[in-house]
Design a protein around this motif. Sequence first.
Motif, PDB file in Angstrom:
ATOM      1  N   LEU A 208       0.823  -1.214   0.000  1.00 40.40           N
ATOM      2  CA  LEU A 208       0.000   0.000   0.000  1.00 40.40           C
ATOM      3  C   LEU A 208       0.857   1.264   0.000  1.00 40.40           C
ATOM      4  N   ALA A 209       2.091   1.139   0.489  1.00 38.56           N
ATOM      5  CA  ALA A 209       2.981   2.294   0.486  1.00 38.56           C
ATOM      6  C   ALA A 209       3.301   2.767  -0.932  1.00 38.56           C
ATOM      7  N   GLN A 210       3.079   1.905  -1.926  1.00 36.85           N
ATOM      8  CA  GLN A 210       3.403   2.272  -3.301  1.00 36.85           C
ATOM      9  C   GLN A 210       2.412   3.279  -3.905  1.00 36.85           C
ATOM     10  N   VAL A 211       1.345   3.619  -3.192  1.00 34.01           N
ATOM     11  CA  VAL A 211       0.457   4.653  -3.719  1.00 34.01           C
ATOM     12  C   VAL A 211       1.196   5.976  -3.867  1.00 34.01           C
ATOM     13  N   GLU A 212       2.222   6.171  -3.055  1.00 31.02           N
ATOM     14  CA  GLU A 212       3.014   7.398  -3.189  1.00 31.02           C
ATOM     15  C   GLU A 212       3.744   7.424  -4.527  1.00 31.02           C
ATOM     16  N   ARG A 213       4.206   6.265  -4.974  1.00 34.20           N
ATOM     17  CA  ARG A 213       4.855   6.242  -6.288  1.00 34.20           C
ATOM     18  C   ARG A 213       3.846   6.567  -7.380  1.00 34.20           C
ATOM     19  N   LEU A 214       2.630   6.059  -7.250  1.00 37.98           N
ATOM     20  CA  LEU A 214       1.607   6.390  -8.233  1.00 37.98           C
ATOM     21  C   LEU A 214       1.342   7.893  -8.258  1.00 37.98           C
ATOM     22  N   ARG A 215       1.307   8.501  -7.074  1.00 36.68           N
ATOM     23  CA  ARG A 215       1.105   9.957  -7.007  1.00 36.68           C
ATOM     24  C   ARG A 215       2.221  10.686  -7.754  1.00 36.68           C
ATOM     25  N   GLN A 216       3.454  10.249  -7.546  1.00 36.99           N
ATOM     26  CA  GLN A 216       4.579  10.876  -8.226  1.00 36.99           C
ATOM     27  C   GLN A 216       4.500  10.707  -9.740  1.00 36.99           C
ATOM     28  N   LEU A 217       4.145   9.510 -10.183  1.00 39.24           N
ATOM     29  CA  LEU A 217       4.029   9.267 -11.624  1.00 39.24           C
ATOM     30  C   LEU A 217       2.898  10.093 -12.227  1.00 39.24           C
ATOM     31  N   HIS A 218       1.782  10.177 -11.502  1.00 39.73           N
ATOM     32  CA  HIS A 218       0.669  11.001 -11.985  1.00 39.73           C
ATOM     33  C   HIS A 218       1.091  12.459 -12.112  1.00 39.73           C
ATOM     34  N   ASN A 219       1.713  12.990 -11.078  1.00 38.23           N
ATOM     35  CA  ASN A 219       2.090  14.414 -11.074  1.00 38.23           C
ATOM     36  C   ASN A 219       3.143  14.732 -12.130  1.00 38.23           C
ATOM     37  N   ALA A 220       3.948  13.736 -12.506  1.00 40.38           N
ATOM     38  CA  ALA A 220       4.950  13.957 -13.542  1.00 40.38           C
ATOM     39  C   ALA A 220       4.328  14.001 -14.938  1.00 40.38           C
ATOM     40  N   ARG A 221       3.088  13.481 -15.064  1.00 39.20           N
ATOM     41  CA  ARG A 221       2.466  13.387 -16.384  1.00 39.20           C
ATOM     42  C   ARG A 221       1.322  14.363 -16.579  1.00 39.20           C
ATOM     43  N   PHE A 222       0.563  14.651 -15.513  1.00 40.22           N
ATOM     44  CA  PHE A 222      -0.663  15.423 -15.674  1.00 40.22           C
ATOM     45  C   PHE A 222      -0.575  16.765 -14.947  1.00 40.22           C
ATOM     46  N   SER A 223      -1.247  17.763 -15.540  1.00 39.90           N
ATOM     47  CA  SER A 223      -1.187  19.105 -14.962  1.00 39.90           C
ATOM     48  C   SER A 223      -2.011  19.211 -13.685  1.00 39.90           C
ATOM     49  N   ARG A 224      -3.091  18.434 -13.578  1.00 34.87           N
ATOM     50  CA  ARG A 224      -3.904  18.472 -12.361  1.00 34.87           C
ATOM     51  C   ARG A 224      -3.230  17.597 -11.311  1.00 34.87           C
ATOM     52  N   GLN A 225      -2.578  18.230 -10.384  1.00 33.26           N
ATOM     53  CA  GLN A 225      -1.717  17.542  -9.440  1.00 33.26           C
ATOM     54  C   GLN A 225      -2.489  16.945  -8.253  1.00 33.26           C
ATOM     55  N   ILE A 226      -1.960  15.832  -7.752  1.00 31.79           N
ATOM     56  CA  ILE A 226      -2.478  15.216  -6.531  1.00 31.79           C
ATOM     57  C   ILE A 226      -1.581  15.644  -5.377  1.00 31.79           C
ATOM     58  N   ALA A 227      -2.168  16.343  -4.420  1.00 27.84           N
ATOM     59  CA  ALA A 227      -1.371  16.840  -3.288  1.00 27.84           C
ATOM     60  C   ALA A 227      -1.107  15.753  -2.250  1.00 27.84           C
ATOM     61  N   ALA A 228      -2.093  14.877  -2.043  1.00 26.73           N
ATOM     62  CA  ALA A 228      -1.932  13.837  -1.009  1.00 26.73           C
ATOM     63  C   ALA A 228      -2.903  12.703  -1.286  1.00 26.73           C
ATOM     64  N   ILE A 229      -2.582  11.538  -0.735  1.00 25.06           N
ATOM     65  CA  ILE A 229      -3.452  10.364  -0.849  1.00 25.06           C
ATOM     66  C   ILE A 229      -3.682   9.823   0.550  1.00 25.06           C
ATOM     67  N   GLY A 230      -4.941   9.648   0.912  1.00 22.68           N
ATOM     68  CA  GLY A 230      -5.288   9.057   2.211  1.00 22.68           C
ATOM     69  C   GLY A 230      -5.768   7.633   2.043  1.00 22.68           C
ATOM     70  N   LEU A 231      -5.247   6.742   2.894  1.00 19.62           N
ATOM     71  CA  LEU A 231      -5.618   5.324   2.862  1.00 19.62           C
ATOM     72  C   LEU A 231      -6.232   4.931   4.189  1.00 19.62           C
ATOM     73  N   GLY A 232      -7.217   4.054   4.135  1.00 17.57           N
ATOM     74  CA  GLY A 232      -7.806   3.539   5.381  1.00 17.57           C
ATOM     75  C   GLY A 232      -8.543   2.254   5.123  1.00 17.57           C
ATOM     76  N   ILE A 233      -8.394   1.293   6.044  1.00 20.03           N
ATOM     77  CA  ILE A 233      -9.107   0.031   5.956  1.00 20.03           C
ATOM     78  C   ILE A 233     -10.182   0.005   7.019  1.00 20.03           C
ATOM     79  N   ALA A 234     -11.403  -0.316   6.613  1.00 21.71           N
ATOM     80  CA  ALA A 234     -12.515  -0.328   7.548  1.00 21.71           C
ATOM     81  C   ALA A 234     -12.322  -1.379   8.640  1.00 21.71           C
ATOM     82  N   ASP A 235     -12.884  -1.133   9.813  1.00 21.07           N
ATOM     83  CA  ASP A 235     -12.805  -2.079  10.914  1.00 21.07           C
ATOM     84  C   ASP A 235     -13.663  -3.318  10.614  1.00 21.07           C
TER      85      ASP A 235
END
Length: 235
Positions: A208-235
């Motif tokens: 799940l830590a690899q979502v940060e890499r996806l954010r970086q790849l997205h921001n390197a390609r697209f003008s609409r940037q992702i500032a942060a990604i929140g993850l959570g697993i339901a109880d």
Amino acid sequence: MTRLRALDPARHGALRLDKARGAAERRLVPVGRGEIALAAADMPVLLAKDGQTGHFELVALVGLVEPVNLFVSPAGYHATSQPQAAGLTALRLDPEGADGLAVDEADASLGTAGEALFEGGRAKRWRRALEAALADVTAGRALADSYARRGVLRPLSVTLTMADGQEQVLDGLYGVAEAALAELADADVVAMHRADELAPAAVLTASLAQVERLRQLHNARFSRQIAAIGLGIAD
């Protein structure tokens, strides 16, 4: 859109398949059980439920906002490995086609680059490759179903916060809940260990830590940037 045709040497004899372009327009790709560790080196490996069968399957998250695979670019494929099925998205099993195959003529991986579909008028070993990939995906689906039966899967929330403050939520994803694993009876834990189900669960969680890499790849390609990604697993 797909454009399926039975594989035909007269129609498809000059086509080539560029596996690096496979799944170029997908955000989720199937992952085989034997590929979990390799895929997790680059991308989050999660679980998704098939809307028709209700069964779970292993998938890699390879895109975020746009329906594109962020590891695929005109320059090639940019990850340690590629799930086998992702490189073969142009192929289907079809008894009416050459070597028992059909091709999706609209798939981005088909064209003038890559490996030839035919050699000397005969289909190359594509069916063997596709069957191997499908068998591993089926094994991954069996693992996912086992987690579901043991009650350790929970909905996974993935919230994208864009640079303009807007939020987008990716729905329909699941993860292995560590809290649920911890509550299992000792006998169940031993059974999972003997079935080699505990180690893959740990790898899935770590990936799940690899979502940060996806954010970086997205921001390197697209003008609409992702500032942060929140993850959570339901109880």
